[in-house]
Every structure is written in structure tokens, then in C-alpha cells.
Motif scaffolding. Sequence first.
Motif, PDB file in Angstrom:
ATOM      1  N   UNK A 124     -18.375  16.725 -21.210  1.00 58.52           N
ATOM      2  CA  UNK A 124     -18.344  18.166 -21.458  1.00 58.52           C
ATOM      3  C   UNK A 124     -17.143  18.801 -20.766  1.00 58.52           C
ATOM      4  N   UNK A 125     -16.885  18.399 -19.531  1.00 61.92           N
ATOM      5  CA  UNK A 125     -15.742  18.935 -18.807  1.00 61.92           C
ATOM      6  C   UNK A 125     -14.429  18.527 -19.472  1.00 61.92           C
ATOM      7  N   UNK A 126     -14.391  17.297 -19.971  1.00 61.39           N
ATOM      8  CA  UNK A 126     -13.195  16.812 -20.656  1.00 61.39           C
ATOM      9  C   UNK A 126     -12.957  17.600 -21.941  1.00 61.39           C
ATOM     10  N   UNK A 127     -14.042  17.871 -22.677  1.00 62.62           N
ATOM     11  CA  UNK A 127     -13.916  18.658 -23.905  1.00 62.62           C
ATOM     12  C   UNK A 127     -13.395  20.066 -23.597  1.00 62.62           C
ATOM     13  N   UNK A 128     -13.941  20.656 -22.533  1.00 58.91           N
ATOM     14  CA  UNK A 128     -13.507  21.999 -22.142  1.00 58.91           C
ATOM     15  C   UNK A 128     -12.019  22.023 -21.826  1.00 58.91           C
ATOM     16  N   UNK A 129     -11.578  21.028 -21.062  1.00 58.41           N
ATOM     17  CA  UNK A 129     -10.160  20.943 -20.694  1.00 58.41           C
ATOM     18  C   UNK A 129      -9.289  20.692 -21.916  1.00 58.41           C
ATOM     19  N   UNK A 130      -9.755  19.779 -22.800  1.00 54.73           N
ATOM     20  CA  UNK A 130      -8.983  19.433 -23.995  1.00 54.73           C
ATOM     21  C   UNK A 130      -8.821  20.619 -24.923  1.00 54.73           C
ATOM     22  N   UNK A 131      -9.909  21.382 -25.114  1.00 50.32           N
ATOM     23  CA  UNK A 131      -9.839  22.576 -25.965  1.00 50.32           C
ATOM     24  C   UNK A 131      -8.782  23.545 -25.422  1.00 50.32           C
ATOM     25  N   UNK A 132      -8.804  23.774 -24.105  1.00 49.74           N
ATOM     26  CA  UNK A 132      -7.845  24.699 -23.492  1.00 49.74           C
ATOM     27  C   UNK A 132      -6.418  24.210 -23.670  1.00 49.74           C
ATOM     28  N   UNK A 133      -6.205  22.913 -23.424  1.00 54.97           N
ATOM     29  CA  UNK A 133      -4.858  22.353 -23.530  1.00 54.97           C
ATOM     30  C   UNK A 133      -4.360  22.403 -24.968  1.00 54.97           C
ATOM     31  N   UNK A 149     -22.337  12.550 -19.527  1.00 56.10           N
ATOM     32  CA  UNK A 149     -22.342  13.771 -20.341  1.00 56.10           C
ATOM     33  C   UNK A 149     -21.589  14.911 -19.652  1.00 56.10           C
ATOM     34  N   UNK A 150     -21.762  15.004 -18.333  1.00 54.96           N
ATOM     35  CA  UNK A 150     -21.044  16.038 -17.580  1.00 54.96           C
ATOM     36  C   UNK A 150     -19.541  15.831 -17.684  1.00 54.96           C
ATOM     37  N   UNK A 151     -19.109  14.606 -17.473  1.00 55.42           N
ATOM     38  CA  UNK A 151     -17.685  14.292 -17.556  1.00 55.42           C
ATOM     39  C   UNK A 151     -17.141  14.566 -18.955  1.00 55.42           C
ATOM     40  N   UNK A 160     -18.778  24.458 -23.865  1.00 58.09           N
ATOM     41  CA  UNK A 160     -18.659  23.161 -23.192  1.00 58.09           C
ATOM     42  C   UNK A 160     -19.003  23.278 -21.712  1.00 58.09           C
ATOM     43  N   UNK A 161     -18.570  24.357 -21.083  1.00 57.30           N
ATOM     44  CA  UNK A 161     -18.884  24.560 -19.673  1.00 57.30           C
ATOM     45  C   UNK A 161     -20.379  24.790 -19.465  1.00 57.30           C
ATOM     46  N   UNK A 162     -20.992  25.517 -20.410  1.00 52.46           N
ATOM     47  CA  UNK A 162     -22.441  25.719 -20.339  1.00 52.46           C
ATOM     48  C   UNK A 162     -23.183  24.387 -20.444  1.00 52.46           C
ATOM     49  N   UNK A 163     -22.677  23.525 -21.322  1.00 52.99           N
ATOM     50  CA  UNK A 163     -23.289  22.196 -21.453  1.00 52.99           C
ATOM     51  C   UNK A 163     -23.179  21.425 -20.148  1.00 52.99           C
ATOM     52  N   UNK A 164     -22.009  21.504 -19.509  1.00 54.28           N
ATOM     53  CA  UNK A 164     -21.815  20.806 -18.237  1.00 54.28           C
ATOM     54  C   UNK A 164     -22.775  21.344 -17.178  1.00 54.28           C
ATOM     55  N   UNK A 165     -22.961  22.665 -17.142  1.00 53.96           N
ATOM     56  CA  UNK A 165     -23.889  23.261 -16.180  1.00 53.96           C
ATOM     57  C   UNK A 165     -25.308  22.787 -16.437  1.00 53.96           C
ATOM     58  N   UNK A 166     -25.702  22.749 -17.714  1.00 53.89           N
ATOM     59  CA  UNK A 166     -27.049  22.281 -18.069  1.00 53.89           C
ATOM     60  C   UNK A 166     -27.249  20.826 -17.641  1.00 53.89           C
ATOM     61  N   UNK A 167     -26.252  20.000 -17.903  1.00 50.18           N
ATOM     62  CA  UNK A 167     -26.354  18.593 -17.515  1.00 50.18           C
ATOM     63  C   UNK A 167     -26.414  18.440 -15.994  1.00 50.18           C
ATOM     64  N   UNK A 168     -25.676  19.276 -15.269  1.00 51.34           N
ATOM     65  CA  UNK A 168     -25.715  19.204 -13.802  1.00 51.34           C
ATOM     66  C   UNK A 168     -27.106  19.565 -13.271  1.00 51.34           C
TER      67      UNK A 168
END
Length: 215
Positions: free
Chosen positions: A82-91, A78-80, A28-36
Motif C-alpha cells: 500500500x505504501x509503495x502504491x501511494x509513493x508510485x502514484x505520487x511519482x 500488504x502495508x509495504x 492507499x494510505x488509508x489502506x496502509x493505516x487499516x493494515x497497521x
Amino acid sequence: MKMPQKVQTAIAAFQEEKTKVSKAVELHQDSAVKYRQQLEEAQAELVAAQDNTLTDPTEVNVQREADLQRKIAELTTNIAAAEERSTTVSINASGRITALADEAIEAARVEALRHFHDNYDAKLKAIEDAKYEYLQSIVNLHALRTDAYNIWFNTGQETHPNRLEKGNRPYFPKLPLHYRGGSRQVHGVSELEIARAYSDGKIYRTSVAEGREIE
């Protein structure tokens, strides 16, 4: 020592779950980086497109600017996401990972107690036997000294007792069990040495013959 199988299994379950979650977060973080990266490129393109529209407001240029604005909005979303998915997975995984860690630690506690109690009596018996053997060895040294003295003394008694005082009494060295001033004291045992062995799990160089230390 090798970890008990139950503990190994519990640790493996924890590590597997943690690795799976870390991989998902990384994706998910990689996706966010790609989108950025795409967003930065689109923003640069938009600046150029806006300049073109200002100087040449054709339908093509206006459409190009609108398309880039939509693309930027989509990439921002998409960035938001991806970041939300990353946070949700961790939580969401946090509770599972913590529970698996607790299970591993509890399994280790149970196995630690089992291992200790299974071997405790044997270790005490080994200490008891070693103490008896050590003291018996010192008694045997005393007996050696006594027997050696009696060879001389009894011979005098059986021949000419008065001559015992005229001759040289045999000299037998005394074992300095309590002397701690030398470089090594390999025959006596002090409270400090016992404390080091029991509390620190160490046998120091000055306590044993060369090559036997455990430091």
C-alpha cells in the motif's frame, strides 16, 4: 478581475488531476493505516497465542500461532504494498501535474500580455486627456482671476485711472498647488503622488477629497 476562460480551463485541468491523484494517494494510505491496525491486533494476539502454546502445546494452539504468524507476514506485505502504491502514484503523477501547472502558467502569461496590450493604449489616452483637462482647468482658473481683475481695473481705466491706487485692490486667493504641509492637497499633483499611483496602485487620503482615496 475575472480570469480569462483559457486560464480558468487550464487551472481546472490542473486541479482536477491533482485532486484525482490526492484521492488515490489517500486511499492507499488509508489502506496502509487499516493494515497497521490489523497488524497491531494480530501481534498482540500472537503474544497471547505463544504463551498458550508454551503452557499448552496442543495442535490447536500450535496451529493458532502459525496462522497468526502467517497473518502478520501477510499484513506486513500488504502495508509495504500500500505504501509503495501511494509513493508510485505520487511519482507517476508528478510529471503530469507539473506539466499541467506549466500549461496554466503559460496560458496566464499569454492572456496577461493580451489583456495588457488590448487596454494599454486606452489607459494612456485617458491619462493624456486627464492631464490636458487638468492643465486646461488651471488655465481656466487663471482666466477667471484675470477676468475678475479686469472688471475692477477696466472700470478704473474708463472712469478715473488715478483713483485705482486710492481704492482697495480686489484680493483673489492664490491656489497653493505645490504646498504639501496641509492635511489634504486636492488640487496639486506631486511626483510622489504619481509614483504611488503608478507603482503602488494607491491614492492616499491626503491627495484627494474625502471619500475618493484608494489605499
